[in-house]
Design a protein around this motif. Structure first.
Motif, PDB file in Angstrom:
ATOM      1  N   ILE A 158      -7.750   4.296   2.891  1.00 19.02           N
ATOM      2  CA  ILE A 158      -7.228   5.385   3.727  1.00 19.02           C
ATOM      3  C   ILE A 158      -6.757   6.607   2.935  1.00 19.02           C
ATOM      4  O   ILE A 158      -6.362   7.604   3.520  1.00 19.02           O
ATOM      5  CB  ILE A 158      -6.037   4.877   4.589  1.00 19.02           C
TER       6      ILE A 158
ATOM      7  N   GLY B  61     -10.310  -2.320   6.304  1.00 17.29           N
ATOM      8  CA  GLY B  61      -9.431  -2.048   5.165  1.00 17.29           C
ATOM      9  C   GLY B  61     -10.238  -2.183   3.894  1.00 17.29           C
ATOM     10  O   GLY B  61     -11.462  -2.266   3.921  1.00 17.29           O
TER      11      GLY B  61
ATOM     12  N   SER C 294       0.818  -1.217   0.000  1.00 19.43           N
ATOM     13  CA  SER C 294       0.000   0.000   0.000  1.00 19.43           C
ATOM     14  C   SER C 294       0.859   1.278   0.000  1.00 19.43           C
ATOM     15  O   SER C 294       0.609   2.208  -0.769  1.00 19.43           O
ATOM     16  CB  SER C 294      -0.918  -0.033   1.236  1.00 19.43           C
TER      17      SER C 294
HETATM   18  C1  GLC Z   1      -4.881  -4.362   2.921  1.00 21.51           C
HETATM   19  C2  GLC Z   1      -6.053  -3.467   3.291  1.00 21.51           C
HETATM   20  C3  GLC Z   1      -5.645  -2.023   3.265  1.00 21.51           C
HETATM   21  C4  GLC Z   1      -4.466  -1.830   4.207  1.00 21.51           C
HETATM   22  C5  GLC Z   1      -3.313  -2.717   3.765  1.00 21.51           C
HETATM   23  C6  GLC Z   1      -2.148  -2.618   4.744  1.00 21.51           C
HETATM   24  O1  GLC Z   1      -4.561  -4.202   1.578  1.00 21.51           O
HETATM   25  O2  GLC Z   1      -7.134  -3.677   2.402  1.00 21.51           O
HETATM   26  O3  GLC Z   1      -6.711  -1.190   3.635  1.00 21.51           O
HETATM   27  O4  GLC Z   1      -4.057  -0.490   4.267  1.00 21.51           O
HETATM   28  O5  GLC Z   1      -3.735  -4.064   3.711  1.00 21.51           O
HETATM   29  O6  GLC Z   1      -1.095  -3.418   4.348  1.00 21.51           O
END
Ligand code: GLC
Length: 424
Positions: free
Chosen positions: A96, A301, A70
């Motif tokens: 985010i 997430g 990310s």
């Molecule tokens: C996953 C989640 C994402 C988060 C990320 C962190 O992809 O969907 O929201 O920020 O992991 O590694």
């Protein structure tokens, strides 16, 4: 020869993204879709895009992949969106980032693509994260929440139920490791590398102790951070390599049969169950544990689709976003890639549940997952905090020292930015 190539390149560049279709007088629009590498079979998304092209014969969608990490994707997007001329028409964004990108004016409002009535069926957390100043700036694509994977066969063999508290997890892991005497078997793996994944783990541990990283009870926050370090240094249930681990490396380790418990996102499930997987049929998933007296606190997430303001193909990009987030596409992505739909109606869809029964258990977890602060400054905040948590995990700083810095830095960065509602 060289001149010929240069002329060809210049011609191609001047044609840009809209080219005359060969043998027809129709213009062909080339859409560039930039997104992080999805785990699992990459052909699934390509097939969907070919289907979209068939429905829109004058459109070609070109996928351009970024690494799954990310933070690295964020870096790429921030650099390329900042000049106002992004070299792509559609992008996959982490939940985010929507506030930050919308505030910067990098991504276009998408209210028409998903009407308020349609939004009702979506999980509310991602919709809130995508809404900036009352306007939807991204359409949620799939949703995530942290969960605990466990080896059902090993727990059965030693007569344990999956743990509900963190201390129970430690106790069970120690007993199973002692009994198994398998030098390759770890007790508990999680994402400990210095990156966004570590933020999620730390938030889950602290929030499941009734506190938070930047606000809330100090002692309980220190205790939570100490717990993470102790899984490695004191209890010996977590290998040191976890301090370098991300989602995929923990998934590999658990998937090879080398871990009893793993914290990860739900995407790992279908990969662990696929044919040839050493742990196929031996894995269970439960909510993350909590400290006694508190409740499980998975982090919310997930990923969304957004359109750069600079795209010159706004209408057709809108159609592509609608297609990729439609109930049918969501069902296919869930069935074939194991990503969780953002549309809640799919969690009672019998044909989907037959293939993915886990969705039923995931539904309440996804619905109750807690977002990270919904603010345009989230990345600033996260990047200031990550090195401190990492320093605790590797034993370079005490939880007290790290929290002193975290709370001071976050106060400096946010000033009055974190509103009272976000604080709770
Ligand atoms: C996953 C989640 C994402 C988060 C990320 C962190 O992809 O969907 O929201 O920020 O992991 O590694």
């Amino acid at each position: 020869m060289m001149t010929g190539i240069w002329i060809l390149l210049l011609v191609l560049a001047s044609v840009g993204c809209t080219q005359a279709g060969e043998g027809t007088d129709r213009a062909t629009t080339v859409l560039v879709f930039k997104h992080g590498k999805l785990s699992g079979d990459g052909r699934v998304l390509s097939e969907l895009l070919r289907e979209f092209e068939q429905r829109h014969p004058s459109v070609i969608v070109r996928e351009e992949l970024l690494p799954a990490d990310s933070d690295r994707q964020h870096q790429y997007y921030a650099m390329n969106l900042d000049g106002g001329k992004a070299p792509f028409d559609l992008l996959g964004i982490d939940t985010i980032w929507a506030q930050e990108f919308a505030k910067a004016g990098w991504i276009a409002p998408l209210d028409e693509i998903l009407t308020p009535a349609e939004r009702e069926d979506f999980f509310p957390g991602p919709i809130e994260a995508a809404t900036f100043q009352g306007r939807l700036h991204a359409v949620p694509w799939y949703v995530d929440a942290g969960v605990l994977y466990y080896r059902r066969d090993l727990l059965d063999r030693h007569g344990f139920e999956p743990p509900r508290t963190w201390l129970e997890l430690v106790r069970i892991a120690k007993l199973v490791l002692d009994a198994e005497q398998d030098s390759k078997l770890a007790g508990f793996v999680w994402q400990g590398k210095q990156y966004e994944g570590l933020m999620c783990v730390a938030l889950e541990v602290l929030r499941s102790n009734g506190t938070d990283l930047w606000v809330g009870d100090r002692d309980r926050a220190e205790y939570g951070l100490r717990f993470l370090r102790e899984t490695i240094a004191t209890h010996g249930i977590t290998p040191l390599s976890t301090s370098m681990a991300d989602e995929e490396s923990t998934r590999w380790m658990f998937g090879e049969g080398h871990a009893l418990f793993m914290r990860n996102w739900p995407y790992a499930w279908s990969l662990l169950q696929q044919e040839g997987s050493p742990v196929r049929g031996k894995v269970g998933v439960v909510p993350l544990p909590a400290f006694s007296g508190f409740t499980s606190a998975p982090v919310l997430g997930g990923w969304m689709l957004a359109m750069p303001n600079s795209s010159t193909h706004q209408e057709v990009v809108g159609e592509l976003i609608s297609f990729l987030t439609s109930p049918d596409t969501q069902r296919r992505i869930a069935m074939e890639l194991g990503y969780n739909p953002v549309r809640r109606a799919l969690y009672t869809d019998q044909s989907l549940l037959e293939l993915r029964p886990l969705l039923k258990d995931l539904y309440p977890i996804l619905l109750g997952a807690k977002p990270r602060p919904v603010t345009p400054y989230y990345l600033l905040l996260s990047q200031a905090v990550q090195p401190e948590i990492s320093a605790v995990v590797v034993g370079r700083k005490s939880p007290k020292e790290a929290l002193d810095v975290i709370r001071r830095r976050v106060d400096q960065i946010m000033g009055e930015q974190i509103s009272t509602t976000e604080r709770h």
